[in-house]
Write an enzyme that holds these catalytic residues in place. Structure first.
Site, PDB file in Angstrom:
ATOM      1  N   ASP A 264       0.828  -1.219   0.000  1.00 12.22           N
ATOM      2  CA  ASP A 264       0.000   0.000   0.000  1.00 12.22           C
ATOM      3  C   ASP A 264       0.859   1.266   0.000  1.00 12.22           C
ATOM      4  O   ASP A 264       0.383   2.356  -0.323  1.00 12.22           O
ATOM      5  CB  ASP A 264      -0.971   0.004   1.198  1.00 12.22           C
ATOM      6  CG  ASP A 264      -0.305  -0.050   2.571  1.00 12.22           C
ATOM      7  OD1 ASP A 264       0.939  -0.138   2.647  1.00 12.22           O
ATOM      8  OD2 ASP A 264      -1.043  -0.022   3.582  1.00 12.22           O
TER       9      ASP A 264
ATOM     10  N   LYS B 289       9.616  -0.143  -4.666  1.00 15.89           N
ATOM     11  CA  LYS B 289       8.510  -1.079  -4.894  1.00 15.89           C
ATOM     12  C   LYS B 289       7.632  -0.575  -6.055  1.00 15.89           C
ATOM     13  O   LYS B 289       7.191  -1.359  -6.894  1.00 15.89           O
ATOM     14  CB  LYS B 289       7.656  -1.243  -3.633  1.00 15.89           C
ATOM     15  CG  LYS B 289       8.330  -1.973  -2.483  1.00 15.89           C
ATOM     16  CD  LYS B 289       8.699  -3.405  -2.789  1.00 15.89           C
ATOM     17  CE  LYS B 289       7.509  -4.320  -2.941  1.00 15.89           C
ATOM     18  NZ  LYS B 289       7.928  -5.737  -3.131  1.00 15.89           N
TER      19      LYS B 289
ATOM     20  N   LEU C 250       8.153   5.457  20.613  1.00 21.31           N
ATOM     21  CA  LEU C 250       7.000   5.820  19.767  1.00 21.31           C
ATOM     22  C   LEU C 250       7.366   7.046  18.923  1.00 21.31           C
ATOM     23  O   LEU C 250       7.709   8.105  19.453  1.00 21.31           O
ATOM     24  CB  LEU C 250       5.789   6.119  20.659  1.00 21.31           C
ATOM     25  CG  LEU C 250       4.478   6.432  19.935  1.00 21.31           C
ATOM     26  CD1 LEU C 250       3.994   5.248  19.098  1.00 21.31           C
ATOM     27  CD2 LEU C 250       3.395   6.824  20.949  1.00 21.31           C
TER      28      LEU C 250
ATOM     29  N   LYS D   1      12.034  10.486   9.069  1.00 23.03           N
ATOM     30  CA  LYS D   1      12.023  11.490   7.989  1.00 23.03           C
ATOM     31  C   LYS D   1      10.983  11.127   6.941  1.00 23.03           C
ATOM     32  O   LYS D   1      10.922   9.976   6.512  1.00 23.03           O
ATOM     33  CB  LYS D   1      13.374  11.483   7.275  1.00 23.03           C
ATOM     34  CG  LYS D   1      14.458  12.282   7.911  1.00 23.03           C
ATOM     35  CD  LYS D   1      15.623  12.305   6.932  1.00 23.03           C
ATOM     36  CE  LYS D   1      16.853  12.890   7.524  1.00 23.03           C
ATOM     37  NZ  LYS D   1      18.008  12.666   6.646  1.00 23.03           N
TER      38      LYS D   1
HETATM   39  P1  NAD Z   1      11.112  -9.590   4.934  1.00 22.90           P
HETATM   40  O1  NAD Z   1      12.148  -8.522   4.984  1.00 22.90           O
HETATM   41  O2  NAD Z   1      10.675 -10.238   6.190  1.00 22.90           O
HETATM   42  O3  NAD Z   1      11.598 -10.763   3.962  1.00 22.90           O
HETATM   43  C1  NAD Z   1      12.275 -10.512   2.763  1.00 22.90           C
HETATM   44  C2  NAD Z   1      12.950 -11.805   2.337  1.00 22.90           C
HETATM   45  O4  NAD Z   1      13.609 -11.562   1.068  1.00 22.90           O
HETATM   46  C3  NAD Z   1      14.026 -12.282   3.313  1.00 22.90           C
HETATM   47  O5  NAD Z   1      13.904 -13.680   3.523  1.00 22.90           O
HETATM   48  C4  NAD Z   1      15.335 -11.952   2.607  1.00 22.90           C
HETATM   49  O6  NAD Z   1      16.387 -12.853   2.949  1.00 22.90           O
HETATM   50  C5  NAD Z   1      14.925 -12.086   1.144  1.00 22.90           C
HETATM   51  N1  NAD Z   1      15.789 -11.288   0.255  1.00 22.90           N
HETATM   52  C6  NAD Z   1      16.133  -9.979   0.387  1.00 22.90           C
HETATM   53  N2  NAD Z   1      16.952  -9.613  -0.615  1.00 22.90           N
HETATM   54  C7  NAD Z   1      17.105 -10.715  -1.409  1.00 22.90           C
HETATM   55  C8  NAD Z   1      17.815 -10.963  -2.600  1.00 22.90           C
HETATM   56  N3  NAD Z   1      18.570 -10.005  -3.199  1.00 22.90           N
HETATM   57  N4  NAD Z   1      17.754 -12.194  -3.159  1.00 22.90           N
HETATM   58  C9  NAD Z   1      17.023 -13.188  -2.567  1.00 22.90           C
HETATM   59  N5  NAD Z   1      16.329 -13.004  -1.420  1.00 22.90           N
HETATM   60  C10 NAD Z   1      16.368 -11.784  -0.857  1.00 22.90           C
HETATM   61  O7  NAD Z   1       9.886  -8.923   4.162  1.00 22.90           O
HETATM   62  P2  NAD Z   1       8.324  -9.217   4.298  1.00 22.90           P
HETATM   63  O8  NAD Z   1       7.763  -8.314   5.310  1.00 22.90           O
HETATM   64  O9  NAD Z   1       8.114 -10.673   4.385  1.00 22.90           O
HETATM   65  O10 NAD Z   1       7.823  -8.699   2.876  1.00 22.90           O
HETATM   66  C11 NAD Z   1       7.778  -9.586   1.763  1.00 22.90           C
HETATM   67  C12 NAD Z   1       7.232  -8.837   0.559  1.00 22.90           C
HETATM   68  O11 NAD Z   1       5.941  -8.329   0.852  1.00 22.90           O
HETATM   69  C13 NAD Z   1       8.080  -7.633   0.142  1.00 22.90           C
HETATM   70  O12 NAD Z   1       8.122  -7.587  -1.255  1.00 22.90           O
HETATM   71  C14 NAD Z   1       7.316  -6.444   0.712  1.00 22.90           C
HETATM   72  O13 NAD Z   1       7.526  -5.298  -0.067  1.00 22.90           O
HETATM   73  C15 NAD Z   1       5.886  -6.936   0.595  1.00 22.90           C
HETATM   74  N6  NAD Z   1       4.937  -6.372   1.579  1.00 22.90           N
HETATM   75  C16 NAD Z   1       5.234  -6.350   2.902  1.00 22.90           C
HETATM   76  C17 NAD Z   1       4.304  -5.859   3.812  1.00 22.90           C
HETATM   77  C18 NAD Z   1       4.569  -5.850   5.297  1.00 22.90           C
HETATM   78  O14 NAD Z   1       3.794  -5.274   6.055  1.00 22.90           O
HETATM   79  N7  NAD Z   1       5.624  -6.495   5.778  1.00 22.90           N
HETATM   80  C19 NAD Z   1       3.078  -5.368   3.349  1.00 22.90           C
HETATM   81  C20 NAD Z   1       2.807  -5.416   1.973  1.00 22.90           C
HETATM   82  C21 NAD Z   1       3.739  -5.925   1.110  1.00 22.90           C
END
Ligand code: NAD
Length: 324
Positions: free
Chosen positions: A128, A155, A207, A275
């Site tokens: 989002d 993203k 916070l 920021k």
């Molecule tokens: P996270 O940081 O917990 O996990 C990311 C994973 O990607 C890790 O296991 C990391 O080792 C792996 N990774 C990072 N760089 C890499 C690379 N170059 N090659 C291979 N693996 C790599 O993130 P998350 O919170 O699980 O988010 C996962 C996805 O969901 C992301 O794309 C994020 O943008 C999206 N997302 C997250 C949220 C949230 O609230 N966390 C909400 C919406 C969307």
């Protein structure tokens, strides 16, 4: 069906893999699930421990930016579900380059490989945050992208790149944009696990600013179910919103956590705001409900209580991540 899950050792990716290998998933039982993950600080073996012995699981330790490895790994898969990303906004403020390189460059490497190998669906998991701060109402999928942080800008760039492969090459790309996730196995650098682990350890809660920033909370199980439905029933070239339905100021969330631990506001230390901090995110998920029949099912208070219990019971998972 053979499914490649990038970032499958992270918070949401591992929940998706655990779900895929259980009977919960609203897609046909997979014949093979390959996790491609470079195990940055955010990826852990422990997050895949519950499914480690499933013979259908294959874990490849590698980087989505590695063209040769990605090419070899993508071969033989029917679907790619792409979670791998640098995901922490604060880290992106300290330095954008790993965010650009993994989130944009890595997505490009995967898209090229999907095209070469004529993979079926490419499900790109987004956020989002690509719409930036929204004062009122909620963003439909057609709203202009207006990201604020280097994380959300990377993203948004990856989303546009993925859609360009659909328009230019006809690649079967579907995008989901999810709200703020919470649940078990989330790295303690993120808000809810940070506050919960601080409370467990007897530390204060930092916070940001006036605590008035509003986030829309989505349980990770609901998020994964929405991604699975988009994978199965989504239309190529479409963006599906997965909103949480529980909008809270950070102050309200903090109040709930203090109550859950039976402690007072003296445990909160105000800190200078991040920021460029976005005030509010809000997704309009009407079309997802209409087209995929999805809406969040986990009631926030219950989901939060279960998450707190999980962190209480799984200190061995999170403590080393804080000490690292
Ligand atoms: P996270 O940081 O917990 O996990 C990311 C994973 O990607 C890790 O296991 C990391 O080792 C792996 N990774 C990072 N760089 C890499 C690379 N170059 N090659 C291979 N693996 C790599 O993130 P998350 O919170 O699980 O988010 C996962 C996805 O969901 C992301 O794309 C994020 O943008 C999206 N997302 C997250 C949220 C949230 O609230 N966390 C909400 C919406 C969307």
């Amino acid at each position: 069906m053979r499914i490649l899950v990038t970032g499958g050792a992270g918070f949401i990716g591992s929940a998706f893999v655990r779900r895929l290998l259980s009977d919960k998933q609203p897609v046909p039982r997979p014949d093979r699930v390959t996790v491609l993950d470079s195990f940055t600080y955010a990826g852990t073996d422990g997050s895949l421990a519950p499914v480690r012995n499933d013979p259908r699981l294959n874990v490849v330790r590698g980087d989505v930016r590695d063209v040769k490895l990605v090419d070899a790994t993508v071969a033989g898969h029917d679907v790619i579900v792409h979670f791998a990303a640098e995901s922490h906004v604060d880290r992106s403020i300290h330095g954008a380059s790993p965010f650009v390189s993994t989130n944009v460059g890595g997505t490009g490497v995967l898209l090229d490989a999907a095209l070469r190998h004529r993979t079926g669906r490419f499900l790109h998991v987004s956020t989002d945050e690509v719409y930036g701060s929204i004062d009122q109402g909620s963003a439909p999928p057609s709203a202009p992208l207006n990201p604020s942080s280097p994380y959300s800008a990377s993203k948004a760039a990856a989303d546009l790149l993925a859609l360009s492969y659909h328009r230019t090459h006809g690649l079967d790309v579907v995008i989901t944009r999810g709200a703020n996730n919470y649940g078990p196995y989330q790295h303690p650098e993120k808000l809810i696990p940070r506050f919960v682990t601080n409370l467990i350890d007897g530390h204060n809660l930092p916070l940001y600013g006036d605590g008035g920033d509003i986030r829309d909370w989505l349980h990770v199980d609901d998020h994964c179910r929405g991604i699975a439905l988009a994978q199965r029933d989504g239309q190529a070239g479409m963006v599906y919103h997965l909103g949480g339905g529980t909008a809270l100021t950070n102050r309200e969330l903090t109040g709930s956590l203090l109550t859950a631990f039976n402690v007072g506001w003296d445990r909160v230390t105000p800190v200078t705001d991040r920021k460029g901090h976005d005030r509010r995110y809000a997704l309009d998920s009407t079309a997802t409900k209409r087209d995929l029949g999805w809406e969040p099912a986990v009631e926030f208070d219950q989901g939060l209580a279960a998450t707190i219990d999980w962190y209480r019971e799984n200190r061995a998972w999170w403590k080393p991540l804080i000490e690292a």
